[in-house]
Design an enzyme around this catalytic site. Structure first.
Site, PDB file in Angstrom:
ATOM      1  N   GLY A 270       0.822  -1.204   0.000  1.00 33.89           N
ATOM      2  CA  GLY A 270       0.000   0.000   0.000  1.00 33.89           C
ATOM      3  C   GLY A 270       0.854   1.252   0.000  1.00 33.89           C
ATOM      4  O   GLY A 270       0.697   2.136  -0.835  1.00 33.89           O
ATOM      5  N   ALA A 271       1.786   1.302   0.940  1.00 33.47           N
ATOM      6  CA  ALA A 271       2.634   2.486   1.056  1.00 33.47           C
ATOM      7  C   ALA A 271       3.794   2.165   1.981  1.00 33.47           C
ATOM      8  O   ALA A 271       3.781   1.151   2.674  1.00 33.47           O
ATOM      9  CB  ALA A 271       1.839   3.656   1.613  1.00 33.47           C
ATOM     10  N   ASN A 274       9.203   5.458   4.581  1.00 34.80           N
ATOM     11  CA  ASN A 274      10.584   5.956   4.561  1.00 34.80           C
ATOM     12  C   ASN A 274      10.677   7.333   5.218  1.00 34.80           C
ATOM     13  O   ASN A 274       9.843   8.191   4.998  1.00 34.80           O
ATOM     14  CB  ASN A 274      11.076   6.075   3.121  1.00 34.80           C
ATOM     15  CG  ASN A 274      10.673   4.900   2.286  1.00 34.80           C
ATOM     16  OD1 ASN A 274      11.071   3.786   2.550  1.00 34.80           O
ATOM     17  ND2 ASN A 274       9.821   5.132   1.299  1.00 34.80           N
ATOM     18  N   HIS A 306      -1.574   6.107   8.730  1.00 32.47           N
ATOM     19  CA  HIS A 306      -0.720   4.993   9.142  1.00 32.47           C
ATOM     20  C   HIS A 306       0.759   5.292   8.858  1.00 32.47           C
ATOM     21  O   HIS A 306       1.603   5.196   9.752  1.00 32.47           O
ATOM     22  CB  HIS A 306      -1.160   3.718   8.398  1.00 32.47           C
ATOM     23  CG  HIS A 306      -0.342   2.503   8.694  1.00 32.47           C
ATOM     24  ND1 HIS A 306      -0.700   1.567   9.630  1.00 32.47           N
ATOM     25  CD2 HIS A 306       0.847   2.082   8.192  1.00 32.47           C
ATOM     26  CE1 HIS A 306       0.216   0.620   9.682  1.00 32.47           C
ATOM     27  NE2 HIS A 306       1.177   0.912   8.819  1.00 32.47           N
ATOM     28  N   GLU A 307       1.057   5.675   7.631  1.00 38.50           N
ATOM     29  CA  GLU A 307       2.469   5.901   7.273  1.00 38.50           C
ATOM     30  C   GLU A 307       3.023   7.092   8.044  1.00 38.50           C
ATOM     31  O   GLU A 307       4.161   7.079   8.489  1.00 38.50           O
ATOM     32  CB  GLU A 307       2.631   6.108   5.764  1.00 38.50           C
ATOM     33  CG  GLU A 307       2.062   4.990   4.893  1.00 38.50           C
ATOM     34  CD  GLU A 307       2.543   3.588   5.253  1.00 38.50           C
ATOM     35  OE1 GLU A 307       3.650   3.446   5.795  1.00 38.50           O
ATOM     36  OE2 GLU A 307       1.788   2.620   5.017  1.00 38.50           O
ATOM     37  N   HIS A 310       3.975   6.186  11.577  1.00 37.64           N
ATOM     38  CA  HIS A 310       5.228   5.430  11.672  1.00 37.64           C
ATOM     39  C   HIS A 310       6.423   6.328  11.980  1.00 37.64           C
ATOM     40  O   HIS A 310       7.453   5.836  12.441  1.00 37.64           O
ATOM     41  CB  HIS A 310       5.504   4.706  10.350  1.00 37.64           C
ATOM     42  CG  HIS A 310       4.968   3.304  10.279  1.00 37.64           C
ATOM     43  ND1 HIS A 310       5.086   2.407  11.318  1.00 37.64           N
ATOM     44  CD2 HIS A 310       4.337   2.635   9.280  1.00 37.64           C
ATOM     45  CE1 HIS A 310       4.539   1.251  10.948  1.00 37.64           C
ATOM     46  NE2 HIS A 310       4.070   1.366   9.722  1.00 37.64           N
TER      47      HIS A 310
HETATM   48 ZN   LIG Z   1       3.008  -0.015   8.503  1.00 35.23          ZN
END
Ligand SMILES: [Zn+2]
Length: 880
Positions: A270-271, A274, A306-307, A310
């Site tokens: 999905g993604a 980084n 979500h990303e 992180h």
């Molecule tokens: Zn994740």
């Protein structure tokens, strides 16, 4: 030996790295088939390494796959061939000093890299994917998450790539003497190689900014091809919401001056989070009302969140090794689920997540690849990016939240971030922070990380009228899983409420509490409630407080009662699901035993009153009207009789549509209005209910009702309505009606990547006879590409995973088709092949000939020749 049999890696063999890399300077000269990579690593002996002082220095082991080594030097001197050894997947270098500078030059071929790991080309744009072990396809490196280094990256590229991106802040941009563009990026935060990213292309950008809680200005940029530039607004809005939410709920502030998102068409996942440069599958970032459905809008919000989350749970605090993957994923999925719940309907979000868990994750727990949230071993880590690690991992974090409460959980997460900032840690460290911040003991709770399988709670009750005492007895067990025959009792938070005859929650203590979380820790335990005047009806596992199955002998009447009265919206929905499940089971039985099929009148009445209930959130009504999916029914069956499931479910849907036609039509007409499109919760809810009604109405096959779908298809001003109408036509209208609609849709949208993917998926999931042949034809269509994972997922994945009826056709051709495609894909993209094969790995659960046919298809994959490590692991474990 070059072609070693895939080797198993064990958690118990973990050792700290022998060497650390303090800084990493990378220099790329980009060419499609001939990219030159130079790296300069400042290396030193790890003081925490496990060799005794005085011993000779161990060799430096570097990972490397598909690389052409050009030169190797240490402290400025070329290393002679006698001082290093090439391994099947890396280098072993003889080391003389505890500190040194290593320089490596190597060549790679991004154009031919179809695995989409490392550096590759996608539609003329360079991009990277390094998690989990992709960096080793870029250059030789200690490619493990506990080696964290400060990266500086220089990219040199021809002028047709004006945008050159990497992690951190840009510190240099100039034209070289030979007219190429040179850009250098510096990331001030130490990170593991899996968080490295590079992008080069001719991209446009949408810009915005965000002021953090401490008043710092952060530049936000989304990069995409020029044609998609108008489809970035929603992602940008979602990003700003996520940044604010993480400050408010977790006290986490963003840490760089710039945050970039890039949309890429060819992407395995999905993604990817980084550092400072998130790379997204374009399907998970681009949306406009005309081209994206409500579901896509919501998915984008959740993935962008979500990303972004992180950045703290994953990047600032990362995993020590890949066995700890759930440390970052379980926690971050929990964070994004709560974010989505806060932005939209909490109950509906919970229902969606639990539905996924109950079908696909429970099936994983019951299948050949079952593993704990923290696995003990793997052959290929890519195979462990699973629902167990992600979704069940998130449930485990949610249970900690339930046990500690919102404040206690926040204390725990604050301590975790403070203690481990800049470190690579373990699941154990996460729980320890939760314990220490709250002064609790979670020793037994830790079993959720080490024991696989879905626990079962058998609940029984007794009421003592003379003393007004009600006793709930809970027995827990957990089925055996590969490598784990016996399980110890779990610590399970069981949220319960008790309903009185009037449908209200009874007070459970003198303070008037109406819901309690029971701490189930033993194999058998009894919980007592006193001061009751009548025998209550229990509402068990409210909000799905633990990832378990609950068995309690509810009668039809009791379930109807809960469906009408339970104050817990999730359990209200769940009571309806249990009721439908019982009815569908009866239908399956009747079908097998040759009796006429008849739908329980109570179920019809229950659905009618849900449909007519104007007080409920329309999105919840839509969920309550949906019968359990065929996949759910299959997962809940001891042995899967696919034919009986298909027949029973189709019959029930048809009977409900007939019986409720009038009410469905009323509801559809009431909600069918020309409001301008907004992707907001209230509007999404209304569209969801309206289109649920339309889908039921079309099941009848009546011309007038299909005409409604036709009209909606022709007049729709947004993709949600357009796609819903087209889906109904494709599933229920005859060819004369469905074909022209499909053609005009393609005609209109063929230039739009995301809509074409939707168009493909809508055909591969059609329950109509002949879909397999149609799928084979679609694979010849210019819109299909076997090297593009989104297209593969839409056509082959759609058919195998989301088309229960046609995939399970009795002649077994569906399975043969999947096996063929998996074999072909394995040569191009092993990760995708290994994921796609899942449906036929469950052959043991199927009854009769179908199970045998599935087994034969799986066997044919094994016998097709040399498999990738990814596919070999899944197939070999599933044939046992
Ligand atoms: Zn994740």
């Amino acid at each position: 030996m070059k072609d070693a049999q895939p080797r198993t890696v064990y958690l118990k063999d973990y050792r700290a790295p022998d060497y650390l890399v303090d800084s990493t300077r990378l220099h790329f000269e980009l060419q499609p088939q001939d990219t030159l990579v130079k790296s300069r690593l400042q290396i030193r002996r790890n003081p925490a390494a496990e060799t005794a002082p005085g011993e000779a220095l161990p060799p430096l082991l570097l990972d490397g796959v598909d690389l052409e080594l050009l030169s190797l030097s240490i402290d400025g001197e070329l290393v002679p061939a006698s001082r290093y050894r090439e391994l099947p997947e890396g280098l072993s270098i003889h080391v003389k000093n505890p500190e040194f500078v290593l320089e490596i030059h190597n060549r790679i071929n991004p154009k031919d890299n179809t695995s989409l790991e490392g550096l590759y080309l996608s539609n003329g744009m360079y991009c990277t994917q390094c998690e989990a072990e992709g960096f080793r396809k870029i250059t030789y490196y200690p490619d493990r998450p506990d080696v964290m280094s400060r990266f500086t990256t220089t990219i040199v590229a021809p002028r047709q790539y004006p945008v050159l991106l990497s992690n951190g802040n840009q510190i240099e941009r100039r034209t070289t003497e030979d007219g190429r563009l040179l850009v250098t990026w510096e990331d001030p935060f130490a990170k593991p190689a899996y968080l490295f990213a590079l992008v080069a292309g001719e991209l446009q950008t949408v810009e915005d900014s965000f002021t953090t809680v401490s008043g710092r200005e952060v530049k936000l940029q989304i990069f995409t091809e020029a044609k998609n530039i108008r489809k970035c607004d929603h992602a940008m809005r979602s990003l700003k919401k996520a940044m604010r939410w993480d400050e408010e709920v977790y006290g986490r502030e963003y840490d760089l001056d710039i945050f970039m998102v890039v949309a890429v068409d060819h992407f395995n996942m999905g993604a990817m989070e980084n550092k400072g440069l998130n790379i997204f599958n374009s399907a998970c970032v681009l949306a406009s009302p005309e081209t994206a459905t409500d579901a896509t809008f919501q998915r984008i919000e959740s993935i962008v969140g979500h990303e972004y989350f992180h950045n703290w749970s994953g990047n600032r605090v990362t995993c020590r090794d890949w066995f700890q993957l759930s440390l970052k994923e379980g926690f971050t999925v929990f964070r994004d689920a709560e974010f989505s719940a806060d932005m939209n309907s909490r109950a509906v979000k919970r229902i969606e997540d639990v539905s996924l868990l109950r079908t696909a994750q429970f099936a994983e727990d019951g299948g050949p690849m079952a593993h704990p949230v923290r696995p003990d071993s793997y052959m290929e880590i890519s195979n462990f990016y699973t629902l167990t690690v992600y979704e069940k991992g998130a449930e485990v974090v949610r249970m900690i939240h339930t046990l500690l409460g919102t404040e206690g959980f926040r204390k725990g997460s604050d301590l975790y971030f403070q203690r481990h900032d800049g470190c690579a840690v373990t699941c154990e460290d996460f729980i320890a922070a939760m314990e220490d911040a709250n002064g609790v003991d979670l020793t037994q709770f830790r079993r959720w990380y080490s024991q696989a399988g879905t626990p079962v709670l058998e609940v029984s009750d007794a009421f003592d009228a003379a003393h007004g005492t009600y006793a709930l007895t809970v027995r827990q067990s957990c089925p055996a899983t590969p490598g784990q025959d016996k399980k110890l009792p779990f610590h399970i938070p069981l949220a319960v409420g008790l309903l009185g005859a009037d449908g209200r929650d009874l007070p459970l203590d003198p303070q008037g509490t109406t819901q309690k979380v029971l701490q189930v820790t033993e194999t058998e335990q009894t919980f007592s409630f006193t001061g009751l005047k009548e025998k209550p009806l229990p509402s068990l596992l409210r909000g799905f407080s633990a990832p378990v199955r609950v068995r309690y002998g509810y009668s039809t009447e009791q379930l109807l009662f809960l469906m009408r009265n339970d104050s817990d919206e999730f359990n209200r929905w769940d009571a309806g699901q249990r009721l439908a499940f019982m009815a569908l089971e009866q239908l399956q039985k009747d079908y097998r035993e040759g009796r006429d099929l008849q739908l329980q009148p109570q179920l019809v009445d229950a659905y009618r009153s849900v449909l007519q209930n104007r007080e409920l959130d329309p999105a919840l009504v839509a969920e309550m009207l949906a019968l359990p999916s065929a996949q759910t029914l299959a997962e809940q069956s001891e042995r899967i009789d696919a034919e009986a499931i298909i027949v029973a479910r189709e019959f029930a849907r048809g009977a409900l549509a007939e019986a409720l036609k009038g009410e469905l039509l009323d509801c559809y007409r009431r909600l069918d209005c020309d409001k301008p499109y907004r992707p907001e919760a209230a509007d999404i809810a209304e569209r969801s209910l309206k289109n649920t009604c339309l889908a039921y109405l079309c099941v009848t096959g009546e011309a007038e009702l299909l005409a409604l779908a036709q009209a909606q298809f022709e007049n729709a001003a947004n993709m949600t309505d357009s796609a819903a109408a087209l889906t109904s036509l494709v599933n229920h209208a005859d060819d004369d009606m469905a074909k022209p609609a499909l053609e005009s849709f393609y005609e209109r949208w063929q230039q739009d990547t995301q809509v074409v993917e939707l168009w493909l998926g809508l055909q591969s999931t059609s329950a109509r006879r002949g879909t397999l042949e149609a799928v084979r034809e679609l694979m010849q269509h210019p819109a299909f590409e076997l090297t593009n994972p989104n297209r593969v997922r839409a056509v082959i994945g759609g058919f195998a995973n989301r088309n229960f009826t046609q995939f399970h056709r009795a002649d077994g051709r569906g399975f043969e088709f999947l096996a063929e495609q998996v074999i072909a894909l394995d040569k191009l993209n092993p990760q995708i092949a290994a994921r796609l094969v899942t449906p036929i790995t469950r052959w043991k659960k199927y009854t009769g000939e179908l199970g045998k046919k599935m087994h034969r298809a799986l066997q044919s994959v094994m016998e097709s020749g040399k498999l990738s490590r990814d596919l070999y692991e899944v197939v070999s474990k599933s044939l046992v």
